[in-house]
Design a protein around this motif. Structure first.
Motif, PDB file in Angstrom:
ATOM      1  N   LYS A 305     -20.682  -9.382  27.804  1.00  0.00           N
ATOM      2  CA  LYS A 305     -21.798  -8.542  27.375  1.00  0.00           C
ATOM      3  C   LYS A 305     -21.418  -7.879  26.059  1.00  0.00           C
ATOM      4  O   LYS A 305     -20.499  -7.073  26.020  1.00  0.00           O
ATOM      5  N   GLN A 306     -22.132  -8.244  25.011  1.00  0.00           N
ATOM      6  CA  GLN A 306     -21.841  -7.709  23.689  1.00  0.00           C
ATOM      7  C   GLN A 306     -22.568  -6.378  23.468  1.00  0.00           C
ATOM      8  O   GLN A 306     -23.697  -6.202  23.906  1.00  0.00           O
ATOM      9  N   LYS A 307     -21.926  -5.509  22.763  1.00  0.00           N
ATOM     10  CA  LYS A 307     -22.515  -4.212  22.464  1.00  0.00           C
ATOM     11  C   LYS A 307     -23.658  -4.374  21.462  1.00  0.00           C
ATOM     12  O   LYS A 307     -23.466  -4.788  20.329  1.00  0.00           O
ATOM     13  N   ALA A 408     -25.873 -18.012  15.070  1.00  0.00           N
ATOM     14  CA  ALA A 408     -26.544 -17.942  16.367  1.00  0.00           C
ATOM     15  C   ALA A 408     -26.602 -16.499  16.852  1.00  0.00           C
ATOM     16  O   ALA A 408     -27.627 -16.036  17.376  1.00  0.00           O
ATOM     17  N   ASN A 409     -25.516 -15.777  16.675  1.00  0.00           N
ATOM     18  CA  ASN A 409     -25.436 -14.387  17.117  1.00  0.00           C
ATOM     19  C   ASN A 409     -26.400 -13.506  16.321  1.00  0.00           C
ATOM     20  O   ASN A 409     -26.942 -12.524  16.835  1.00  0.00           O
ATOM     21  N   PRO A 414     -31.591  -9.697  21.837  1.00  0.00           N
ATOM     22  CA  PRO A 414     -30.822  -9.158  22.981  1.00  0.00           C
ATOM     23  C   PRO A 414     -31.215  -9.762  24.328  1.00  0.00           C
ATOM     24  O   PRO A 414     -30.405  -9.782  25.253  1.00  0.00           O
ATOM     25  N   SER A 415     -32.433 -10.279  24.434  1.00  0.00           N
ATOM     26  CA  SER A 415     -32.882 -10.886  25.695  1.00  0.00           C
ATOM     27  C   SER A 415     -32.491 -12.351  25.819  1.00  0.00           C
ATOM     28  O   SER A 415     -32.774 -12.995  26.829  1.00  0.00           O
ATOM     29  N   GLN A 433     -14.021 -13.019  18.279  1.00  0.00           N
ATOM     30  CA  GLN A 433     -15.058 -12.448  17.422  1.00  0.00           C
ATOM     31  C   GLN A 433     -16.042 -11.555  18.168  1.00  0.00           C
ATOM     32  O   GLN A 433     -16.846 -10.861  17.542  1.00  0.00           O
ATOM     33  N   LEU A 434     -15.992 -11.573  19.492  1.00  0.00           N
ATOM     34  CA  LEU A 434     -17.014 -10.894  20.269  1.00  0.00           C
ATOM     35  C   LEU A 434     -16.823  -9.389  20.282  1.00  0.00           C
ATOM     36  O   LEU A 434     -15.700  -8.875  20.367  1.00  0.00           O
ATOM     37  N   THR A 435     -17.957  -8.684  20.190  1.00  0.00           N
ATOM     38  CA  THR A 435     -17.945  -7.214  20.297  1.00  0.00           C
ATOM     39  C   THR A 435     -18.317  -6.845  21.725  1.00  0.00           C
ATOM     40  O   THR A 435     -19.502  -6.775  22.075  1.00  0.00           O
ATOM     41  N   ILE A 436     -17.306  -6.655  22.563  1.00  0.00           N
ATOM     42  CA  ILE A 436     -17.530  -6.477  24.006  1.00  0.00           C
ATOM     43  C   ILE A 436     -17.902  -5.038  24.307  1.00  0.00           C
ATOM     44  O   ILE A 436     -17.364  -4.096  23.732  1.00  0.00           O
ATOM     45  N   GLU A 437     -18.847  -4.887  25.239  1.00  0.00           N
ATOM     46  CA  GLU A 437     -19.273  -3.550  25.663  1.00  0.00           C
ATOM     47  C   GLU A 437     -18.109  -2.768  26.278  1.00  0.00           C
ATOM     48  O   GLU A 437     -17.294  -3.349  27.005  1.00  0.00           O
TER      49      GLU A 437
END
Length: 437
Positions: A305-307, A408-409, A414-415, A433-437
């Motif tokens: 889940k990305q922030k 793509a990001n 968000p949906s 690379q992911l910005t994790i919650e």
């Protein structure tokens, strides 16, 4: 032989130097066979007889099967008084140290460096591949740590894989499908025979494939002839029954009911449960559900889940069997979470069945993004784009997979959901690379 002077290895001060040296030590990346590693192992007196050893082979599902067995052992009463659980697996996703973990902790740099030095002193003029060298290092570390349980994930094949220098107490076959055909054969029967090469007399054999090739079953029965029930097959000796909200598992000795949904493929959990029964663990539904709730594996239908951005699923799946499972998983999770669109970011190696692997997902993916991987065996961006273009016009091609994911990001809402798959290398590139919650 290597173009690097091995006499300089004593000047190496960190793990990265060693790994760079090993990458360039042998003439080929993959070189199946046990003669070279066997000679060095004999010189090093490799011996894991102090532990219960489980060797796991198969086309898909090895990593998650190993992880479930590991978690169950670490949470069992039987393990409380023991010296712990070790898992050797490959390849890694972010850090080399992931390949060997002791009680869920990745091994540190120094034990590996010390093991590499011992191997370098022992091998003399014998050339070892990167995988052979690192497998020997893991075995040396395990001999120093002396855990009670050792789980070895086979790298490629089985019969000629470096891990097969060890005689295991339990041999496990997860699934058999087409992959690595240039090394293992072009059909399931031939590949199955190679995987079955981990089997030994006087050991338990667990076969998790619901439609195991005849070559696997035949070899198991030949190895264990005149033995009292040492071969345990899915659908014959253990089964699962699925309901809408739960599932049950049954063997000839044990019945588990009301089991929860799994984070890893349920079939692999079913196989692991048969292994745990043969290790004499006390299995109850409550205990198994506790293990189910904590067994998640990086890069295997891993939901991030990305922030402030859309969710991402990472999966190392790289062959048709793996992507068929991915397609069914996507269909299920789309309904549960009400995702609007699925954006696929994919990069694969050139020696994989790219067409069949992508075809499995074409009905579940709305937009496709691809680019090249910076590894020698990678498929070019042009090859990836041409394969995707066979079934959709919604293909976006970039110079590399990093750029493909960034776009793509940026474009996904968000949906929506992004699926990153195709290779360990692909997941490794994107996961950082992911910005994790």
């Amino acid at each position: 032989m290597s173009k690097y002077n091995s006499s300089h290895y004593q000047d190496f001060t960190n793990l990265d130097q060693w790994l760079y040296y090993l990458e360039n030590l042998h003439s080929t990346e993959i070189d199946l066979g046990l003669s070279r590693i066997g000679k060095v192992a004999e010189s090093l007196a490799i011996d894991l007889s102090f532990a219960k050893v489980i060797t796991v082979a198969g086309t898909n599902g090895k990593g998650t099967t190993c992880a479930f067995i590991e978690n169950a052992l670490l949470n069992s009463e039987e393990c409380f008084s023991q010296q712990g659980v070790a898992v050797y697996s490959s390849p890694h996703i972010e850090h080399f140290n992931e390949r060997l973990r002791i009680n869920k902790q990745d091994i540190g740099d120094q034990p590996l460096i010390d093991a590499f030095k011992r191997i370098e002193d022992a091998r003399e003029n014998i050339s070892l591949s990167y995988y052979e060298y690192t497998t020997l290092a893991a075995l040396l570390v395990l001999m120093d740590v002396r855990p009670s349980f050792i789980i070895l994930e086979v790298g490629l094949g089985g019969r000629l894989d470096a891990t097969n220098i060890i005689d295991a107490d339990i041999a496990v076959i997860t699934t058999i499908d087409l992959d690595h055909q240039s090394f293992l054969g072009n059909d399931r029967e031939t590949i199955g025979f190679e995987k079955a090469g981990i089997m030994r007399q006087d050991q338990d054999i667990v076969i998790g494939d619901t439609n195991a090739p005849k070559s696997v079953v035949k070899h198991a029965n030949e190895v264990q002839k005149n033995q009292v029930e040492r071969v345990f097959r899915r659908e014959k000796d253990f089964t699962i029954q699925c309901a809408q909200s739960h599932w049950d598992w049954k063997s000839k000795k044990t019945q588990l009911t009301e089991l929860n949904a799994t984070y890893v493929p349920r079939d692999n959990v079913a196989t692991a449960l048969m292994v745990l029964e043969k290790l004499n663990l006390k299995l109850t539904s409550d205990f198994v559900n506790d293990v189910i709730s904590t067994t998640k594996v990086a890069g295997r239908t891993e939901l991030i889940k990305q922030k402030g951005l859309c969710d991402v699923i990472l999966d190392v799946g790289h062959n048709p069997q793996a992507t068929r499972y991915l397609a069914s998983y996507l269909k299920q999770i789309k309904e549960q979470a009400n995702y609007q669109n699925v954006y696929a970011v994919v990069a694969m190696l050139g020696d994989k069945d790219i067409s069949a692997s992508l075809d499995s997902l074409k009905e579940e993916v709305d937009f496709w993004y691809t680019g090249a991987l910076d590894v020698p065996r990678a498929a070019t961006k042009e090859v990836m784009a041409s394969e995707i273009a066979l079934f959709t016009n919604a293909a976006n091609c970039f110079d590399n997979v990093d750029e493909a994911f960034k776009m793509a990001n940026k474009q996904a809402q968000p949906s929506d959901l992004i699926l990153v798959f195709g290779s360990f290398f692909t997941v490794s590139k994107i996961r950082t690379q992911l910005t994790i919650e």
